[in-house]
Design a protein around this motif. Structure first.
Motif, mmCIF file in Angstrom:
data_model
loop_
_atom_site.group_PDB
_atom_site.id
_atom_site.type_symbol
_atom_site.label_atom_id
_atom_site.label_comp_id
_atom_site.label_asym_id
_atom_site.label_seq_id
_atom_site.Cartn_x
_atom_site.Cartn_y
_atom_site.Cartn_z
ATOM 1 N N LYS A 74 -7.298 -28.039 -34.662
ATOM 2 C CA LYS A 74 -7.748 -28.583 -33.378
ATOM 3 C C LYS A 74 -6.820 -29.705 -32.904
ATOM 4 O O LYS A 74 -6.387 -30.540 -33.700
ATOM 5 N N SER A 106 -2.247 -23.347 -26.770
ATOM 6 C CA SER A 106 -3.602 -22.779 -26.861
ATOM 7 C C SER A 106 -3.660 -21.474 -27.660
ATOM 8 O O SER A 106 -4.736 -21.094 -28.130
ATOM 9 N N ARG A 128 -12.694 -32.100 -20.733
ATOM 10 C CA ARG A 128 -13.793 -33.060 -20.615
ATOM 11 C C ARG A 128 -13.418 -34.095 -19.543
ATOM 12 O O ARG A 128 -12.554 -34.950 -19.777
ATOM 13 N N THR A 175 -8.636 -29.372 -26.763
ATOM 14 C CA THR A 175 -9.571 -30.099 -25.903
ATOM 15 C C THR A 175 -8.794 -31.157 -25.138
ATOM 16 O O THR A 175 -8.062 -31.951 -25.742
ATOM 17 N N GLU A 225 -6.902 -24.843 -31.234
ATOM 18 C CA GLU A 225 -8.083 -25.065 -30.385
ATOM 19 C C GLU A 225 -7.863 -26.384 -29.641
ATOM 20 O O GLU A 225 -7.779 -27.444 -30.261
ATOM 21 N N TYR A 268 -15.890 -38.257 -30.316
ATOM 22 C CA TYR A 268 -15.456 -36.863 -30.390
ATOM 23 C C TYR A 268 -14.565 -36.674 -31.616
ATOM 24 O O TYR A 268 -13.706 -37.484 -31.911
ATOM 25 N N HIS A 287 -8.907 -21.717 -19.040
ATOM 26 C CA HIS A 287 -9.588 -21.276 -20.262
ATOM 27 C C HIS A 287 -9.607 -22.372 -21.332
ATOM 28 O O HIS A 287 -9.983 -22.108 -22.474
ATOM 29 N N ILE A 288 -9.212 -23.572 -20.970
ATOM 30 C CA ILE A 288 -9.164 -24.698 -21.908
ATOM 31 C C ILE A 288 -10.411 -25.563 -21.746
ATOM 32 O O ILE A 288 -10.943 -25.728 -20.641
ATOM 33 N N ASP A 289 -10.874 -26.133 -22.844
ATOM 34 C CA ASP A 289 -11.998 -27.063 -22.811
ATOM 35 C C ASP A 289 -11.509 -28.406 -22.256
ATOM 36 O O ASP A 289 -10.743 -29.117 -22.915
#
Length: 324
Positions: free
Chosen positions: A3, A21, A124, A27, A25, A149, A120-122
């Motif tokens: 990650k 990506s 925030r 964020t 993973e 986080y 398609h990416i997380d």
């Protein structure tokens, strides 16, 4: 899958997310309500203002290839802008038709092509990271909403240097390098007119101590409202934020200079807004295009490492990936 946390969602952060990506993973953490950094657009009533980076150019084939999918999807378009340059009271016209000189703009907003790249990416949003720390050899991030986080194998910071400094403890090896970086501040004045102004340019570059350029935002692709005119006037560098008591004088000076050079009365606007960019441009680029510490899985990238343009952010990110 390992990650990665990316702090900052400008061109650098989005480039990293897009390329990494497939293997990690990802964020992205962004302190603002939308992605893009200075690739920003503001709406007011029926007016649209690109009050950050007004356009950008593409110099390298690698960057052009990276953007191809967003051009094909219509999220990025070429603007064949009519440019004027004022130098010592002499106006020289330059009608841009050569493809190499064309400007690129996101459509319908400047950050639209970035949204498409990281769809398609997380991501925030409204999540300002205030500090980072390691626990059990993994990175964790404290957010201003009091949430923690984690846990991430890597952190890559894509913010201006002063914002990056706020995240570190005193023992971090990057601190001495970051403290040497100096950034300029600037303002963007947005003006909306409920009529079409008869202007002889799309982009007016000005050699003036206060005003840098005037952009006719309403002439850009997918922003053209034939009943309105929206302008963005970008200033040159200021040493600090103007206090409220001096703000109207500051705006008046901008309008007087703009009116004289544009040969139009810019004081007769219907709406206006002023935005302060604390970290607008780097004073002098450092002798590195990224920072990386593999032993602790931490990196820093940014356009300010290479130059003051969008492509510099892309190049910083790709240089980092080669070393990662």
């Amino acid at each position: 899958m390992k990650k990665i946390a990316i702090i900052g969602s400008g061109i650098t952060g989005c480039t990293l997310a897009k390329y990494l990506s497939d293997q990690f993973e990802i964020t992205i953490f962004e302190k603002s309500r939308g992605i893009g950094g200075r690739l920003a657009t503001r709406r007011n009533e029926n007016f649209t203002f690109d009050h950050g980076v007004p356009f950008f150019e593409v110099k390298t084939n690698k960057f052009r290839s990276f953007l191809k999918s967003t051009v094909d999807d219509g999220h990025l378009k070429i603007w064949k802008a009519k440019c004027l340059k004022v130098k010592k009271n002499i106006t020289s016209k330059n009608l841009i038709l050569n493809k190499k000189e064309c400007k690129f703009v996101g459509t319908p907003n400047m950050n639209s092509f970035l949204k498409n790249l990281v769809k398609h990416i997380d991501v925030r949003l409204n999540c300002k990271i205030t500090s980072i720390f390691k626990s059990n050899n993994l990175w964790n991030l404290n957010c201003s909403n009091n949430h923690v986080y984690g846990s991430f194998d890597w952190i890559i910071i894509c913010t201006p240097p002063y914002q990056a400094l706020e995240l570190f403890n005193k023992q971090n090896s990057f601190i001495s390098k970051l403290k040497k970086i100096k950034m300029y501040s600037s303002y963007s004045l947005m003006l909306g007119f409920k009529k079409r102004l008869d202007l002889d340019f799309d982009i007016l570059h000005i050699e003036n101590d206060l005003v840098k350029n005037i952009i006719v935002n309403s002439n850009k692709p997918e922003r053209n409202n034939h009943q309105l005119t929206s302008l963005v006037i970008n200033t040159r560098f200021v040493k600090k934020k103007i206090c409220n008591s001096n703000k109207q004088i500051f705006i008046k000076n901008i309008l007087n200079i703009g009116s004289e050079i544009a040969k139009a009365d810019l004081n007769k606007y219907n709406i206006s807004d002023l935005h302060f960019w604390r970290y607008s441009e780097v004073k002098s680029t450092p002798k590195f295009d990224h920072l990386i510490n593999k032993s602790i899985s931490l990196g820093i990238c940014g356009d300010w490492m290479i130059g003051n343009n969008v492509e510099s952010g892309f190049l910083s990110a790709t240089s980092f990936i080669k070393r990662m």
